[in-house]
Design a protein around this motif. Structure first.
Motif, PDB file in Angstrom:
ATOM      1  N   PRO A 131       0.838  -1.210   0.000  1.00 21.22           N
ATOM      2  CA  PRO A 131       0.000   0.000   0.000  1.00 21.22           C
ATOM      3  C   PRO A 131       0.870   1.257   0.000  1.00 21.22           C
ATOM      4  O   PRO A 131       1.834   1.354   0.754  1.00 21.22           O
ATOM      5  N   ASP A 132       0.527   2.205  -0.844  1.00 21.04           N
ATOM      6  CA  ASP A 132       1.303   3.443  -0.898  1.00 21.04           C
ATOM      7  C   ASP A 132       0.503   4.493  -1.663  1.00 21.04           C
ATOM      8  O   ASP A 132      -0.443   4.173  -2.388  1.00 21.04           O
ATOM      9  N   TYR A 133       0.900   5.762  -1.477  1.00 17.60           N
ATOM     10  CA  TYR A 133       0.293   6.840  -2.248  1.00 17.60           C
ATOM     11  C   TYR A 133       0.710   6.710  -3.713  1.00 17.60           C
ATOM     12  O   TYR A 133       1.692   6.040  -4.048  1.00 17.60           O
ATOM     13  N   MET A 134      -0.032   7.351  -4.590  1.00 22.13           N
ATOM     14  CA  MET A 134       0.311   7.346  -6.007  1.00 22.13           C
ATOM     15  C   MET A 134       1.365   8.408  -6.275  1.00 22.13           C
ATOM     16  O   MET A 134       1.132   9.583  -5.990  1.00 22.13           O
ATOM     17  N   PRO A 135       2.519   8.047  -6.802  1.00 25.73           N
ATOM     18  CA  PRO A 135       3.481   9.080  -7.197  1.00 25.73           C
ATOM     19  C   PRO A 135       2.829  10.075  -8.153  1.00 25.73           C
ATOM     20  O   PRO A 135       1.959   9.724  -8.948  1.00 25.73           O
ATOM     21  N   ALA A 136       3.268  11.322  -8.086  1.00 22.14           N
ATOM     22  CA  ALA A 136       2.537  12.412  -8.737  1.00 22.14           C
ATOM     23  C   ALA A 136       2.757  12.460 -10.246  1.00 22.14           C
ATOM     24  O   ALA A 136       3.883  12.425 -10.735  1.00 22.14           O
ATOM     25  N   ILE A 137       1.642  12.525 -10.954  1.00 17.58           N
ATOM     26  CA  ILE A 137       1.645  12.999 -12.332  1.00 17.58           C
ATOM     27  C   ILE A 137       0.672  14.170 -12.369  1.00 17.58           C
ATOM     28  O   ILE A 137      -0.184  14.304 -11.503  1.00 17.58           O
ATOM     29  N   SER A 233      -4.887  12.368  -5.693  1.00 17.90           N
ATOM     30  CA  SER A 233      -4.735  12.366  -7.148  1.00 17.90           C
ATOM     31  C   SER A 233      -4.237  13.700  -7.682  1.00 17.90           C
ATOM     32  O   SER A 233      -3.956  14.640  -6.937  1.00 17.90           O
ATOM     33  N   GLU A 234      -4.193  13.760  -9.004  1.00 10.47           N
ATOM     34  CA  GLU A 234      -3.703  14.964  -9.683  1.00 10.47           C
ATOM     35  C   GLU A 234      -4.574  16.188  -9.423  1.00 10.47           C
ATOM     36  O   GLU A 234      -4.132  17.321  -9.686  1.00 10.47           O
ATOM     37  N   LYS A 235      -5.770  16.002  -8.918  1.00  6.60           N
ATOM     38  CA  LYS A 235      -6.623  17.154  -8.619  1.00  6.60           C
ATOM     39  C   LYS A 235      -5.907  18.127  -7.685  1.00  6.60           C
ATOM     40  O   LYS A 235      -6.020  19.348  -7.828  1.00  6.60           O
ATOM     41  N   LEU A 236      -5.179  17.573  -6.720  1.00  7.19           N
ATOM     42  CA  LEU A 236      -4.446  18.412  -5.771  1.00  7.19           C
ATOM     43  C   LEU A 236      -3.166  18.957  -6.397  1.00  7.19           C
ATOM     44  O   LEU A 236      -2.841  20.140  -6.246  1.00  7.19           O
ATOM     45  N   TRP A 237      -2.424  18.116  -7.106  1.00 13.76           N
ATOM     46  CA  TRP A 237      -1.166  18.565  -7.723  1.00 13.76           C
ATOM     47  C   TRP A 237      -1.428  19.681  -8.736  1.00 13.76           C
ATOM     48  O   TRP A 237      -0.709  20.681  -8.763  1.00 13.76           O
ATOM     49  N   ASP A 238      -2.433  19.517  -9.592  1.00 13.87           N
ATOM     50  CA  ASP A 238      -2.707  20.509 -10.636  1.00 13.87           C
ATOM     51  C   ASP A 238      -3.023  21.875 -10.035  1.00 13.87           C
ATOM     52  O   ASP A 238      -2.551  22.906 -10.517  1.00 13.87           O
ATOM     53  N   ALA A 239      -3.845  21.880  -8.986  1.00 16.71           N
ATOM     54  CA  ALA A 239      -4.223  23.150  -8.365  1.00 16.71           C
ATOM     55  C   ALA A 239      -3.006  23.861  -7.784  1.00 16.71           C
ATOM     56  O   ALA A 239      -2.800  25.063  -7.999  1.00 16.71           O
ATOM     57  N   ASN A 306       7.028  13.536  -7.669  1.00 14.88           N
ATOM     58  CA  ASN A 306       7.063  13.272  -9.100  1.00 14.88           C
ATOM     59  C   ASN A 306       7.273  11.776  -9.377  1.00 14.88           C
ATOM     60  O   ASN A 306       8.199  11.160  -8.849  1.00 14.88           O
ATOM     61  N   LEU A 307       6.432  11.184 -10.221  1.00 15.13           N
ATOM     62  CA  LEU A 307       6.568   9.771 -10.563  1.00 15.13           C
ATOM     63  C   LEU A 307       7.949   9.449 -11.127  1.00 15.13           C
ATOM     64  O   LEU A 307       8.496   8.368 -10.871  1.00 15.13           O
ATOM     65  N   LEU A 308       8.545  10.367 -11.871  1.00 12.94           N
ATOM     66  CA  LEU A 308       9.883  10.115 -12.400  1.00 12.94           C
ATOM     67  C   LEU A 308      10.902   9.982 -11.269  1.00 12.94           C
ATOM     68  O   LEU A 308      11.808   9.141 -11.330  1.00 12.94           O
ATOM     69  N   ASN A 309      10.776  10.808 -10.251  1.00 16.18           N
ATOM     70  CA  ASN A 309      11.683  10.698  -9.108  1.00 16.18           C
ATOM     71  C   ASN A 309      11.455   9.373  -8.382  1.00 16.18           C
ATOM     72  O   ASN A 309      12.414   8.712  -7.952  1.00 16.18           O
ATOM     73  N   TRP A 310      10.192   8.977  -8.247  1.00 21.91           N
ATOM     74  CA  TRP A 310       9.879   7.689  -7.613  1.00 21.91           C
ATOM     75  C   TRP A 310      10.538   6.547  -8.389  1.00 21.91           C
ATOM     76  O   TRP A 310      11.154   5.643  -7.797  1.00 21.91           O
ATOM     77  N   LEU A 311      10.415   6.569  -9.720  1.00 18.99           N
ATOM     78  CA  LEU A 311      11.017   5.522 -10.544  1.00 18.99           C
ATOM     79  C   LEU A 311      12.544   5.535 -10.429  1.00 18.99           C
ATOM     80  O   LEU A 311      13.180   4.480 -10.357  1.00 18.99           O
TER      81      LEU A 311
END
Length: 319
Positions: A131-137, A233-239, A306-311
């Motif tokens: 279980p984990d948060y979704m890395p950001a896109i 989700s991205e709703k928070l990141w986008d804002a 950032n998902l790229l940083n996670w990867l």
């Protein structure tokens, strides 16, 4: 530095064939971030990301009629061939859809199927193997450099909400009911989105989300799911990346990931929530008070979540 290539497959049709997927989330060319290069269509990647990949259901015909129906169906997807020879320990499965009641059993089936192909399996729910948060896109089209270096865009309007008319689950229908209540109470905000109902007084669909967020002090960021400590989700990141102060309805994951004061908590999707939105958006005072926290949150999203940083971090630990 030895740069590893990360391929990607997804059941999201809008990204599954994109050769430049996530390239806007790095300041470098061709999807390079530190020790990795994200190249979704790479023929011989070092690692493979299965990003919200919906495993096909196994067909088990039991009668001649089942067999006849099976012949008329599309052929089953050969999952193994799509992984392009990447060994199991280097295949990552990330499920990003929320565990809504209507899809929980399906999500569990995906996790079980992923065990045959993937060394790491994660999703934003308690029954995921990890279980984990979704890395950001994010879905605003600005480049990483622009977002990282830009001044605060001019703010000229109080509040916006970008949502859709999807109503296939109870949570989606609750959100639409809240939208209707906001408008019936004449709360001032600009509404944008796809397939919204005729009564919604929408300003239409947007070609770029930036245009519906950046000119506003506040943005309603209302998740489809708010009942666990993983989903955001991205709703928070986008804002936040558009320098808005989000009025956020969601679970507690955001509190763990972002600095205090970088978003406001919408208490509920009812009369109490309506009164809260009306009070906050009546002046830009809360936005001015949150500017420093928003600036800090933006850097966390861009550089850490950032998902790229996670990867990149995953590859470093696996090498």
């Amino acid at each position: 530095m030895d740069i590893k290539t990360v391929g990607m497959i997804s059941s999201y049709s809008n990204i599954d064939k994109r050769g430049d997927w996530l390239w806007q989330q790095t300041p470098n060319h061709f999807g390079i971030w530190g020790n990795i290069k994200i190249q979704a269509s790479a023929p011989n990647p070092d690692f493979m990301l299965m990003y919200q990949f919906d495993f096909p259901k196994k067909n088990q015909p039991q009668s001649w009629l089942d067999k006849l129906r099976r012949k008329s169906q599309k052929p089953e997807i050969d999952v193994g061939s799509r992984l392009r020879g990447v060994p199991k320990e280097r295949v990552i499965y990330l499920l990003r859809e929320p565990p809504l009641d209507e899809v929980v059993e399906k999500n569990k089936r995906y996790y079980q199927a992923a065990e045959n192909y993937c060394g790491y399996i994660s999703g934003p729910d308690d029954f995921a193997p990890f279980p984990d948060y979704m890395p950001a896109i994010w879905y605003i089209g600005n480049s990483f450099r622009e977002l990282n270096e830009m001044p605060i865009p001019e703010k000229v309007a109080p509040c916006s909400w970008i949502t859709s008319g999807i109503n296939r689950t109870a949570n989606h229908r609750q959100r639409l009911q809240f939208l209707e209540s906001l408008q019936n109470n004449e709360i001032k905000f600009d509404l944008y989105g796809r397939n919204l109902p005729a009564w919604s007084k929408s300003s239409g669909e947007l070609g770029g989300k930036w245009h519906g967020i950046a000119p506003y002090y506040y943005n309603l960021a209302i998740e489809n799911y708010a009942d666990n400590s993983w989903y955001v989700s991205e709703k928070l990141w986008d804002a936040l990346l558009a320098w808005c102060l989000p009025i956020y309805y969601g679970g507690s994951a955001a509190d763990k990931l972002l600095p205090p004061g970088s978003f406001l908590r919408l208490p509920s999707l009812d009369e109490k929530g309506i009164a809260y939105i009306q009070e906050v958006t009546s002046t830009p005072d809360a936005w001015y008070a949150a500017k420093d926290a928003i600036a800090e949150a933006r850097q966390i999203i861009l550089h850490k979540l950032n998902l790229l940083n996670w990867l990149s971090e995953f590859v470093a630990k696996s090498s």
